[in-house]
Design a protein around this motif. Structure first.
Motif, PDB file in Angstrom:
ATOM      1  N   ILE A  34       0.815  -1.210   0.000  1.00  0.00           N
ATOM      2  CA  ILE A  34       0.000   0.000   0.000  1.00  0.00           C
ATOM      3  C   ILE A  34       0.854   1.268   0.000  1.00  0.00           C
ATOM      4  O   ILE A  34       0.535   2.243  -0.681  1.00  0.00           O
ATOM      5  N   SER A  38       1.065   3.567  -3.404  1.00  0.00           N
ATOM      6  CA  SER A  38       0.501   4.906  -3.196  1.00  0.00           C
ATOM      7  C   SER A  38       1.515   5.981  -3.549  1.00  0.00           C
ATOM      8  O   SER A  38       1.163   7.018  -4.133  1.00  0.00           O
ATOM      9  N   ALA A  99      -5.878  10.296   5.254  1.00  0.00           N
ATOM     10  CA  ALA A  99      -5.672   9.058   4.497  1.00  0.00           C
ATOM     11  C   ALA A  99      -7.000   8.477   4.031  1.00  0.00           C
ATOM     12  O   ALA A  99      -7.128   8.025   2.882  1.00  0.00           O
ATOM     13  N   ILE A 103      -8.250   7.844   0.092  1.00  0.00           N
ATOM     14  CA  ILE A 103      -8.791   6.576  -0.413  1.00  0.00           C
ATOM     15  C   ILE A 103     -10.158   6.808  -1.058  1.00  0.00           C
ATOM     16  O   ILE A 103     -10.435   6.326  -2.169  1.00  0.00           O
ATOM     17  N   ASN A 106      -9.769   8.578  -4.446  1.00  0.00           N
ATOM     18  CA  ASN A 106      -9.249   7.683  -5.485  1.00  0.00           C
ATOM     19  C   ASN A 106     -10.326   6.720  -5.977  1.00  0.00           C
ATOM     20  O   ASN A 106     -10.440   6.459  -7.181  1.00  0.00           O
ATOM     21  N   THR A 352      -4.202   3.053   6.530  1.00  0.00           N
ATOM     22  CA  THR A 352      -4.178   4.511   6.606  1.00  0.00           C
ATOM     23  C   THR A 352      -2.752   5.047   6.595  1.00  0.00           C
ATOM     24  O   THR A 352      -2.449   6.021   5.890  1.00  0.00           O
ATOM     25  N   VAL A 355      -1.169   4.814   3.097  1.00  0.00           N
ATOM     26  CA  VAL A 355      -1.688   5.830   2.175  1.00  0.00           C
ATOM     27  C   VAL A 355      -1.092   7.196   2.484  1.00  0.00           C
ATOM     28  O   VAL A 355      -0.682   7.932   1.572  1.00  0.00           O
TER      29      VAL A 355
END
Length: 480
Positions: A34, A38, A99, A103, A106, A352, A355
């Motif tokens: 992640i 990211s 965060a 998300i 996105n 979190t 990200v």
């Protein structure tokens, strides 16, 4: 019962090539979880040439083994306040909320199908000690005018004495989210992605670094280490500032889905979340311990399975995970020097923190301001309240190096040959498999894991198969 993560079962994935030639790049990202994906995603519209490599398949490492929570209700804020101050705790809270917003944006902007669903999150306690910790956390939210609700129970039957909850958190399918970002990156000409490409060595040069795979090299100006646990010992001295925690997880089908997530404040961690797809599942985590306290994998695994069956009747999936825990409950994200960056120590909240790591690292590389540079600085000074933690880490490291115990098994033994110790595993066909019983990362002894049939490092979590091939870092070399 399937012994793998719920998130990796029945996933159709477009495989990528491994590196097959020497290359040059502006920025090399090591790790496709992640945090790595990211970071690359946030750099996709830059004029930089970006290369991301993963030792396995992008999204199928540690980021595929969590509970799928996307929450800022984590149970750490009063501890951060106690170590630093209220403003620091609030800034960390702000980072987690940001965060979640990233998300959401996105998912909306790129039409990502990852079963993102808003939920309420709960903190609860079932012991006197846990209630005291819960009340401290409750006081932090109340004093900072953050609305919480007192609860007498969870949405499911589960033992507790006290609980609090708040809204605006979520759950999602982490692997589907990561793979969607991966597909967007494949469209960009300045982004190169490689799978099954482990980096085994990094050498500093006058203008950057050279990263070595088994056969090829990557010459780069800057390196970003997003590989869960850094394989470099010296830069940042991360092994002495963190511990590795192992947890056991299960997923059980349910006919009565409840949209919520929860974690307790007691000394024995219980974490619960729900996920709905074609089938509805309840995910359950327990038996979390630092690796040097978690050597009897078979017992802890079976204890977890028994707990899951007690509370949820049956188990469909079972797996384990490693988390990097820092001494001050804040991750290490940022620059180790002008050309080397890192993201690690997510304290079990990898979705979190991964990200927000992608946002912070990309801002640093693009010379943009970011509110969390000092908060997550991997070279930050740790105050007196966490020094004892770091000393304890050092003692645990020494103890793990000296410990050569193995889980009781007629199939496993430790022998000495020409002055060196070897681990021997006898398989079902009575073939004996020999490996040196020393982890190449920092020379700790290895413990055989009867559940997953691997040789595991009790210091930093490296894992090797029965023939000594590395299957999880930070070690990069096989043992023979």
């Amino acid at each position: 019962m399937i012994k793998q993560s719920l998130w990796t079962d029945n996933i159709k994935v477009r495989a990528l090539h491994r590196l097959n030639k020497n290359i040059k790049t502006d920025i090399l990202i090591i790790g496709g979880g992640i945090a790595g994906i990211s970071t690359a995603f946030n750099l996709k519209n830059s004029n930089q040439q970006i290369t991301l490599v993963d030792s396995y398949k992008i999204g199928f490492g540690v980021s595929s083994k969590n509970t799928g929570k996307v929450t800022f209700f984590q149970g750490y804020y009063n501890k951060i306040k106690d170590i630093y101050d209220n403003d620091t705790a609030l800034l960390y809270l702000r980072s987690q909320k940001e965060a979640i917003k990233i998300i959401k944006n996105n998912i909306l902007n790129y039409n990502i199908k990852c079963h993102f669903k808003g939920t309420s999150s709960y903190l609860f306690a079932d012991s006197e000690k846990g209630i005291k910790e819960l009340e401290k956390e409750e006081a932090f939210f109340t004093e900072n005018n953050i609305k919480i609700t007192n609860k007498k129970s969870l949405p499911i039957k589960f033992p507790l004495i006290k609980a609090i909850s708040l809204a605006n958190t979520a759950v999602f399918h982490p692997v589907k989210y990561i793979l969607a970002l991966k597909e967007e990156l494949r469209k960009k000409k300045n982004i190169k992605l490689y799978e099954n490409t482990p980096i085994i060595k990094v050498k500093k040069t006058a203008n950057g670094y050279i990263a070595y795979t088994e056969k090829y090299t990557i010459e780069t100006n800057k390196i970003i280490l997003c590989c869960h646990y850094p394989f470099s010992i010296i830069d940042g001295y991360i092994p002495f500032k963190t511990t590795v925690e192992k947890s056991f997880l299960t997923a059980s089908k349910t006919s009565k889905p409840k949209s919520f997530s929860a974690i307790n404040m007691d000394s024995s961690t219980y974490s619960i979340s729900y996920f709905d797809d074609e089938d509805d599942y309840i995910l359950f985590l327990s038996n979390s311990n630092s690796l040097n306290k978690n050597m009897d994998n078979e017992k802890k695994y079976q204890d977890h399975i028994n707990l899951a069956k007690e509370y949820f009747d049956h188990v469909n999936y079972a797996w384990s995970n490693h988390d990097i825990i820092t001494s001050d409950y804040l991750p290490f994200i940022g620059a180790l020097n002008k050309n080397l960056f890192i993201a690690t120590g997510f304290n079990t909240w990898g979705m979190t923190n991964g990200v927000i790591a992608g946002k912070l690292l990309s801002d640093l590389l693009l010379n943009k301001d970011n509110n969390y540079i000092n908060l997550f600085n991997p070279k930050r000074s740790l105050n007196i309240k966490v020094l004892s933690y770091n000393i304890k880490n050092g003692l645990n490291y020494i103890n793990s190096k000296l410990n050569n115990s193995i889980e009781p098994s007629p199939k496993v033994e430790i022998i000495e040959y020409q002055g060196e110790k070897y681990g021997v595993y006898t398989d079902e066909n009575k073939k004996r498999h020999y490996v040196k019983n020393i982890c190449p990362h920092m020379k700790c002894n290895l413990i055989f894991n009867n559940v997953e049939k691997t040789w595991d490092c009790a210091c930093h979590g490296s894992r090797f198969d029965i023939d000594g091939n590395v299957i999880q870092g930070p070690a990069v070399d096989n043992i023979k």
